[in-house]
Design a protein around this motif. Sequence first.
Motif: not given
Length: 413
Positions: A6-7, A13, A34
Amino acid sequence: MTIAATDRIGGAGIAAYRTHRALLDAGIEAQMLVWRKTSADPSVHRLATRLNLWARARRKVAARRHASLLESNPRVAGGAYWSLNLFGYAIASVINAFDADIVHAHWLGDNFLPIQQLASIKKPLVWTLHDMWAFTGGCHYAGDCMRFLETCGNCPQLSDPGPDDISARVNKQKRIAWARLPLAIVCPSRWLADCAGQSAVLRNKRIEVIANPIDTRAFKPLDRREARYAFNLPLDKKLVLFGAADGTADPRKGFAYLREALSGFAESASLELVIFGADNEDNGDPIDLDLPIHRTGNLRDNVSLNLLYSACDVFVLPALQDNLPNTLLEALACGTPCVAFATGGIGDLLQHQENGYLAQLADAADLRRGIEWSLAQEWWPERIHQQVVERYAAHRISEQVIGLYQSILGDLS
């Protein structure tokens, strides 16, 4: 290029995305791949858009098989999060299509990057660890268990452990698949670097300690009175802050110890508790405290977080095991003193009775002493903030990461 599940979801993330942005700000032509994208950043690419219809179908099948295997190997209550990453799909070909000079991996759990796929990446590979998963048999945090030093097996987190249980099989897969892989491992804390260096999986790899970065322009001391107005918090009380992505429900974050430490504070009408993160009291430990509690829910933007940290007198993180927690780094950048257990990489951030208090692990009484001591001190928020600037500001961390890249590419030339 950066790859991460994930960002901007979860601590790992967020840390991966902050590193990515720091590299962009330093002039590096960086891209990020991602699975779950929440930002509008055009340099961040969602994996599903890079997979054709057949590859997306294979990924869904792999995800279902991953979930099924976890379900068929039940774990004891209160154990750590687990990933197995045994089921392949075409992610390596997507990564290779970017034709980057360096591939920088971050959190890869939930079968995002299967174990066997790392060897199919054709570019030099750097991997920043955000927990212990890279060298265990499946758990992201091992607790007191040290079986990762050898082969795992007889895992104390499994309901039905044995010498050839799933932890032993996953650990063996990693040892075989990565034995000849020239991985450069980055650990944000000295504790995690020590664990990785002793592990059977990674003990022969290059290991560097480079902390997670923080934007010290976005996280800085703000006027406490104005910050309290923003959240409608009382102006005349001492405010203790607790926060975690899973709120009070994750046993590893140790809210039960904070609850015990704060029990009995009711006789002091000047103390109140503030909690941010998931509003999941029904699923976690009940609060059950005789003092006022303010819940903010999840805060996704830096402005709100900066205001909340600045509004409170002390931030408490009673985690039982952690790497280099973003919340602790954020609070210190906002000039807020912190109280935490002396465990994992927390000692890298928190100097006892200098910018907060390091309590004895799992000792609620000492945690309480730390809170009382911290509330009694006169703190200089700008001084705490400056310590973070000197060690963890984004431009300082990006210099270290770029230096590592140059070293690796120089060795190959």
